[in-house]
Motif scaffolding. Structure first.
Motif, mmCIF file in Angstrom:
data_model
loop_
_atom_site.group_PDB
_atom_site.id
_atom_site.type_symbol
_atom_site.label_atom_id
_atom_site.label_comp_id
_atom_site.label_asym_id
_atom_site.label_seq_id
_atom_site.Cartn_x
_atom_site.Cartn_y
_atom_site.Cartn_z
ATOM 1 N N ASP A 26 0.751 -3.626 -5.143
ATOM 2 C CA ASP A 26 1.025 -4.298 -3.884
ATOM 3 C C ASP A 26 2.490 -4.709 -3.825
ATOM 4 O O ASP A 26 3.003 -5.370 -4.728
ATOM 5 N N GLY A 27 3.188 -4.265 -2.776
ATOM 6 C CA GLY A 27 4.569 -4.659 -2.571
ATOM 7 C C GLY A 27 5.602 -3.729 -3.172
ATOM 8 O O GLY A 27 6.804 -3.977 -3.028
ATOM 9 N N GLU A 28 5.185 -2.656 -3.824
ATOM 10 C CA GLU A 28 6.193 -1.774 -4.411
ATOM 11 C C GLU A 28 6.914 -0.961 -3.344
ATOM 12 O O GLU A 28 6.376 -0.674 -2.273
ATOM 13 N N GLN A 29 8.152 -0.620 -3.643
ATOM 14 C CA GLN A 29 8.968 0.155 -2.712
ATOM 15 C C GLN A 29 8.426 1.570 -2.626
ATOM 16 O O GLN A 29 8.151 2.204 -3.640
ATOM 17 N N MET A 30 8.291 2.085 -1.407
ATOM 18 C CA MET A 30 7.799 3.456 -1.265
ATOM 19 C C MET A 30 8.954 4.428 -1.487
ATOM 20 O O MET A 30 10.112 4.142 -1.162
ATOM 21 N N ARG A 31 8.615 5.587 -2.056
ATOM 22 C CA ARG A 31 9.622 6.585 -2.382
ATOM 23 C C ARG A 31 9.191 7.951 -1.868
ATOM 24 O O ARG A 31 7.988 8.266 -1.859
ATOM 25 N N PRO A 32 10.130 8.789 -1.453
ATOM 26 C CA PRO A 32 9.766 10.140 -1.019
ATOM 27 C C PRO A 32 9.265 10.966 -2.200
ATOM 28 O O PRO A 32 9.631 10.718 -3.359
ATOM 29 N N GLY A 33 8.421 11.940 -1.894
ATOM 30 C CA GLY A 33 7.930 12.831 -2.934
ATOM 31 C C GLY A 33 6.892 12.224 -3.844
ATOM 32 O O GLY A 33 6.625 12.755 -4.923
ATOM 33 N N VAL A 34 6.289 11.116 -3.439
ATOM 34 C CA VAL A 34 5.239 10.456 -4.220
ATOM 35 C C VAL A 34 3.978 10.395 -3.363
ATOM 36 O O VAL A 34 4.039 10.157 -2.154
ATOM 37 N N ILE A 35 2.823 10.624 -4.004
ATOM 38 C CA ILE A 35 1.526 10.528 -3.327
ATOM 39 C C ILE A 35 0.897 9.185 -3.695
ATOM 40 O O ILE A 35 0.588 8.936 -4.876
ATOM 41 N N TYR A 36 0.726 8.325 -2.724
ATOM 42 C CA TYR A 36 0.128 7.004 -2.938
ATOM 43 C C TYR A 36 -1.332 7.051 -2.493
ATOM 44 O O TYR A 36 -1.630 7.382 -1.346
ATOM 45 N N VAL A 37 -2.230 6.701 -3.407
ATOM 46 C CA VAL A 37 -3.669 6.796 -3.156
ATOM 47 C C VAL A 37 -4.258 5.387 -3.069
ATOM 48 O O VAL A 37 -4.017 4.548 -3.958
ATOM 49 N N ALA A 38 -5.034 5.123 -2.044
ATOM 50 C CA ALA A 38 -5.676 3.816 -1.899
ATOM 51 C C ALA A 38 -6.636 3.570 -3.057
ATOM 52 O O ALA A 38 -7.491 4.415 -3.346
ATOM 53 N N PRO A 39 -6.529 2.419 -3.745
ATOM 54 C CA PRO A 39 -7.503 2.093 -4.786
ATOM 55 C C PRO A 39 -8.873 1.817 -4.179
ATOM 56 O O PRO A 39 -8.982 1.499 -2.987
ATOM 57 N N PRO A 40 -9.946 1.933 -4.967
ATOM 58 C CA PRO A 40 -11.281 1.622 -4.446
ATOM 59 C C PRO A 40 -11.346 0.194 -3.906
ATOM 60 O O PRO A 40 -10.803 -0.736 -4.508
ATOM 61 N N ASP A 41 -11.995 0.043 -2.764
ATOM 62 C CA ASP A 41 -12.270 -1.266 -2.160
ATOM 63 C C ASP A 41 -11.009 -2.035 -1.787
ATOM 64 O O ASP A 41 -11.032 -3.261 -1.688
ATOM 65 N N GLN A 42 -9.887 -1.332 -1.569
ATOM 66 C CA GLN A 42 -8.633 -1.964 -1.174
ATOM 67 C C GLN A 42 -8.028 -1.181 -0.010
ATOM 68 O O GLN A 42 -7.999 0.057 -0.030
ATOM 69 N N HIS A 43 -7.531 -1.898 0.984
ATOM 70 C CA HIS A 43 -6.811 -1.241 2.066
ATOM 71 C C HIS A 43 -5.418 -0.834 1.588
ATOM 72 O O HIS A 43 -4.769 -1.563 0.829
ATOM 73 N N LEU A 44 -4.958 0.310 2.052
ATOM 74 C CA LEU A 44 -3.604 0.792 1.784
ATOM 75 C C LEU A 44 -2.829 0.735 3.099
ATOM 76 O O LEU A 44 -3.224 1.362 4.086
ATOM 77 N N LEU A 45 -1.730 -0.020 3.098
ATOM 78 C CA LEU A 45 -0.921 -0.209 4.294
ATOM 79 C C LEU A 45 0.542 0.011 3.949
ATOM 80 O O LEU A 45 0.927 -0.050 2.771
ATOM 81 N N ILE A 46 1.378 0.255 4.960
ATOM 82 C CA ILE A 46 2.818 0.339 4.730
ATOM 83 C C ILE A 46 3.537 -0.539 5.749
ATOM 84 O O ILE A 46 3.161 -0.593 6.916
ATOM 85 N N GLU A 47 4.568 -1.226 5.245
ATOM 86 C CA GLU A 47 5.292 -2.170 6.095
ATOM 87 C C GLU A 47 6.661 -2.419 5.486
ATOM 88 O O GLU A 47 6.763 -2.735 4.284
#
Length: 206
Positions: free
Chosen positions: A76-97
């Protein structure tokens, strides 16, 4: 003198956010997709795959094994980077902001946590024309309203061809309410994403 394409790119945003939603049949579909993505794919990829809430997810490891791109469950809160696949963990919402990846245990949305709609909507409102939204195989209709938001705010909408999907209902529901920019079989999706990320996006929503 710079080319017209370069001049357009300098004044237009790039499509550097890819959000993907899948359910039944999605793991195989995602594995097939990532196998053919190039190692220098320029966008960040965010994936919501419906999984059992209390089972450990091995999806990042499976995707990393098949892909030239690294896959991970983000913090939670890590900087997003190009060329990386971010997968939602079980039972957790994945959002970007604000260029950060958020992992939140808020209420279920559209019967699901993680919710495809929640991810898609956060991308649409935060990044507008920079977003490519993709609905893959699955049951029910998670992803439909989120894909509508992406299109309304200037992003590109992509739906797996229903006849090509292991479970056609999520694609069919999406197509009932969204006139998708692209409806393609899975075998054509990787090349489409590469092309779309190479094109300048509209500066403002339609």
């Amino acid at each position: 003198m710079p080319s017209a394409k370069k001049a357009d790119s300098a004044t237009s945003p790039v499509r550097d956010i890819v959000v993907i939603g899948a359910s039944t049949g999605g793991i195989q579909a995602l594995l097939e997709l990532v196998r053919t993505l190039p190692h220098d794919f320029p966008a960040s990829i965010f994936v919501v795959q419906h999984v059992a809430p209390y089972a450990p997810s091995l999806l990042p490891e499976l995707l990393s094994r098949e892909s030239a791109l690294p896959a991970k469950h983000p913090r939670d809160g890590e900087q997003m980077r190009p060329g990386v696949i971010y997968v939602a963990p079980p039972d957790q919402h994945l959002l970007i902001e604000q260029d950060k990846v958020l992992v939140k245990s808020g209420p279920k949305e559209n019967r699901f946590r993680p919710s495809i709609d929640a991810l898609f909507r956060s991308a649409a409102y935060g990044y507008g024309p920079r977003v490519i939204g993709v609905v893959l195989t699955g049951y029910l209709d998670d992803g439909t309203s989120g894909l509508w938001s992406i299109q309304r705010l200037g992003g590109v909408t992509v739906v797996q061809a229903p006849e090509d999907a292991a479970a056609p209902f999520m694609p069919l529901n999406a197509l009932e309410f969204v006139t998708a920019d692209h409806v393609v079989p899975l075998a054509e999706l990787s090349a489409l994403l590469v092309r779309l990320t190479a094109e300048p996006a509209s500066a403002t929503p339609a």
